[in-house]
Write a protein that holds these residues in place. Structure first.
Motif, PDB file in Angstrom:
ATOM      1  N   ALA A 144       0.875  -1.173   0.000  1.00 32.53           N
ATOM      2  CA  ALA A 144       0.000   0.000   0.000  1.00 32.53           C
ATOM      3  C   ALA A 144       0.909   1.219   0.000  1.00 32.53           C
ATOM      4  CB  ALA A 144      -0.910  -0.003   1.213  1.00 32.53           C
TER       5      ALA A 144
ATOM      6  N   THR B 128      -2.752   0.391  -3.905  1.00 35.56           N
ATOM      7  CA  THR B 128      -2.285  -0.921  -3.459  1.00 35.56           C
ATOM      8  C   THR B 128      -1.844  -1.723  -4.677  1.00 35.56           C
ATOM      9  OG1 THR B 128      -3.831  -0.842  -1.598  1.00 35.56           O
ATOM     10  CG2 THR B 128      -2.905  -2.992  -2.167  1.00 35.56           C
TER      11      THR B 128
ATOM     12  N   ARG C 256       0.533  -5.235  -6.158  1.00 34.90           N
ATOM     13  CA  ARG C 256       1.225  -6.495  -5.887  1.00 34.90           C
ATOM     14  C   ARG C 256       2.558  -6.491  -6.626  1.00 34.90           C
ATOM     15  NH1 ARG C 256      -0.976 -12.730  -6.755  1.00 34.90           N
ATOM     16  NH2 ARG C 256       0.872 -13.759  -5.856  1.00 34.90           N
TER      17      ARG C 256
ATOM     18  N   GLN D 132      -6.072  -7.200  -2.888  1.00 30.04           N
ATOM     19  CA  GLN D 132      -5.822  -7.858  -1.606  1.00 30.04           C
ATOM     20  C   GLN D 132      -5.430  -6.848  -0.526  1.00 30.04           C
ATOM     21  OE1 GLN D 132      -4.254  -8.625  -4.598  1.00 30.04           O
ATOM     22  NE2 GLN D 132      -3.434 -10.714  -4.498  1.00 30.04           N
ATOM     23  N   ALA D 133      -5.516  -7.300   0.714  1.00 33.82           N
ATOM     24  CA  ALA D 133      -5.020  -6.501   1.833  1.00 33.82           C
ATOM     25  C   ALA D 133      -3.503  -6.394   1.737  1.00 33.82           C
ATOM     26  CB  ALA D 133      -5.421  -7.158   3.156  1.00 33.82           C
ATOM     27  N   PRO D 134      -2.933  -5.265   2.118  1.00 31.82           N
ATOM     28  CA  PRO D 134      -1.493  -5.087   1.964  1.00 31.82           C
ATOM     29  C   PRO D 134      -0.688  -5.875   2.991  1.00 31.82           C
ATOM     30  CG  PRO D 134      -2.450  -3.179   3.036  1.00 31.82           C
ATOM     31  CD  PRO D 134      -3.598  -4.049   2.619  1.00 31.82           C
ATOM     32  N   ASP D 135       0.484  -6.302   2.568  1.00 37.29           N
ATOM     33  CA  ASP D 135       1.465  -6.875   3.488  1.00 37.29           C
ATOM     34  C   ASP D 135       2.293  -5.781   4.158  1.00 37.29           C
ATOM     35  OD1 ASP D 135       0.930  -9.659   2.766  1.00 37.29           O
ATOM     36  OD2 ASP D 135       1.855  -9.149   0.840  1.00 37.29           O
TER      37      ASP D 135
ATOM     38  N   SER E 117       2.585  -1.260   4.371  1.00 37.41           N
ATOM     39  CA  SER E 117       2.100   0.072   4.034  1.00 37.41           C
ATOM     40  C   SER E 117       3.243   1.060   4.208  1.00 37.41           C
ATOM     41  CB  SER E 117       0.924   0.487   4.928  1.00 37.41           C
ATOM     42  OG  SER E 117      -0.194  -0.354   4.716  1.00 37.41           O
TER      43      SER E 117
ATOM     44  N   HIS F  46       2.113  -5.493   7.961  1.00 41.90           N
ATOM     45  CA  HIS F  46       0.862  -6.161   8.316  1.00 41.90           C
ATOM     46  C   HIS F  46       1.024  -7.680   8.341  1.00 41.90           C
ATOM     47  CE1 HIS F  46      -1.174  -2.308   7.684  1.00 41.90           C
ATOM     48  NE2 HIS F  46      -0.562  -2.225   6.503  1.00 41.90           N
ATOM     49  N   THR F  47       1.892  -8.191   7.490  1.00 42.59           N
ATOM     50  CA  THR F  47       2.129  -9.636   7.403  1.00 42.59           C
ATOM     51  C   THR F  47       3.524  -9.933   7.924  1.00 42.59           C
ATOM     52  OG1 THR F  47       0.721  -9.767   5.441  1.00 42.59           O
ATOM     53  CG2 THR F  47       2.213 -11.628   5.869  1.00 42.59           C
TER      54      THR F  47
END
Length: 410
Positions: free
Chosen positions: A324, A336, A338, A353-356, A358, A386-387
């Motif tokens: 992100a 965002t 990939r 998808q949700a970000p890994d 930001s 985030h991940t």
């Protein structure tokens, strides 16, 4: 907001002297005629953006047509922003913002994914998306005694190179270093002469003309330096100022440093703008004799086109992360995405998808050349992971051998 009366357009060559007068006013400078002529010559080859309030030039920014080395041995068009000036009567009226916006638009038109600068005030340019892309150090050697080393210097003879011949002798060698270090600007013959080998140092006329010492045939390393006599009244010894030192190996570097520290009638060697991974502090026998006295951000980098910039660099390991990216100035970069990359391929596309991770575009710029790790940015609270494991995965992919380094100030 821009002042309604201010418009932004090219500054014609006929108005270069007028633009320089504004820059000298803003930076409190009064250079001599020779330096003015040199500045006029430099600006004649630059992109020139002016902010005009009616007929009055109230803002000026120029950009050199540089090419910057990126990890993997490639290079990208990278205008070098310089002479940025806003009249004191028009501060805080959107003049600088308008000139930067105009510069970004020109970069997009010309297919330049990057912009770079040396920041006179570091607090200004972060808000425009610039991040430190390279770092430098200042190293000082106590030369009152021979330089003590842990390694044996290269035994091949040293030779002095006539500065007139230096661009032809040093140019191909320096160009070869750009394949191994990101952050280096391609140098023209005129750039060698006007920026590195001037007869008279404009900042301190007590220094000698530029000297060049070289080792090896074919060339294995060189140093550009100037000397300054001591002051009997203060009992200060002479000084050697090292402007640049490049070497194929630690032993070649050791030979050049030993030569510089052994110059008669001097007691101090000072080298500004050395890379963070300079081996000298490691192979010096006595760290009281060799001291790193300063560390600073050097070249600031702005990713104008994030995808094109990332696509042009190499990737040391596979990575698959969703980023992100926040970019308040250039909407095409904001969103965002990939990122899927490896030594054999690259993809960067919008993602749902949700970000890994930001991050702001300025922090991505700092990581782009390898100057700063994403892990360090996470630890500083500037990047959100985030991940778990996403930051070290991206760091492994962004990893470089030699740290990025820039000595060409502009």
């Amino acid at each position: 907001m821009n002042a309604p009366s201010v418009q932004f357009r090219d500054v014609p060559e006929s108005e270069i002297a007028r633009a320089l007068a504004l820059a000298y006013l803003v930076f409190h400078e009064n250079p001599g005629s020779a330096q003015r002529r040199r500045h006029e010559k430099l600006l004649a080859g630059c992109l020139r953006i002016g902010a005009y309030d009616g007929a009055e030039l109230v803002g000026f920014a120029a950009a050199h047509p540089f090419a910057l080395s990126v990890p993997g041995g490639g290079e990208l068009s990278c205008p070098g922003l310089t002479f940025v000036s806003v009249a004191p009567t028009h501060r805080r009226r959107g003049v600088l913002t308008g000139m930067i916006r105009e510069l970004f638009a020109r970069c997009a038109d010309q297919g330049a994914p990057l912009v770079a600068l040396w920041a006179s005030e570091a607090s200004i340019y972060g808000r425009f998306g610039f991040g430190p892309g390279t770092y430098g150090t200042t190293v000082e050697i106590d030369a009152r005694r021979p330089l003590a080393l842990r390694i044996a210097p290269d035994p091949r003879p040293l030779r002095l190179v006539d500065p007139e011949a230096a661009p032809e002798v040093l140019g191909p060698y320096f160009e070869g270093t750009r394949a191994h270090r990101a952050g280096r600007l391609a140098r023209t013959r005129d750039w060698w002469r006007e920026e590195w080998l001037l007869e008279k140092d404009e900042e301190d006329e007590e220094f000698s003309p530029a000297r060049v010492v070289a080792l090896g045939e074919p060339l294995a390393g060189y140093a550009i330096y100037r000397t300054k006599p001591g002051d009997a009244a203060s009992q200060a010894g002479g000084q050697v100022r090292v402007d640049e030192l490049e070497a194929d190996s630690p032993r070649v570097a050791a030979a050049l440093w030993a030569y510089l520290a052994g110059i008669d009638l001097t007691d101090r060697v000072r080298a500004w703008g050395r890379p963070l991974d300079d081996p000298l502090p490691l192979f010096a026998q006595d760290r009281d004799q060799v001291r790193v006295t300063e560390e600073f951000p050097a070249l600031w980098v702005r990713l104008v086109d994030v995808r094109a910039a990332l696509a042009a660099r190499s990737w040391a390991a596979p990575v698959d992360v969703v980023l992100a990216v926040r970019d308040a100035r250039l909407p095409a970069n904001d969103g965002t995405f990939r990122l899927t990359a490896s030594p054999d391929g690259f993809s960067y596309a919008p993602a749902a998808q949700a970000p890994d991770l930001s991050l702001e575009v300025r922090d991505l710029a700092s990581a782009f050349l390898g100057a700063v790790t994403v892990h360090a940015l996470v630890a500083a609270g500037l990047v959100v992971e985030h991940t778990p494991g996403a930051a070290p995965m991206l760091d492994a992919a962004l990893s470089v051998g030699s740290l990025p380094h820039t000595a060409d100030a502009f």
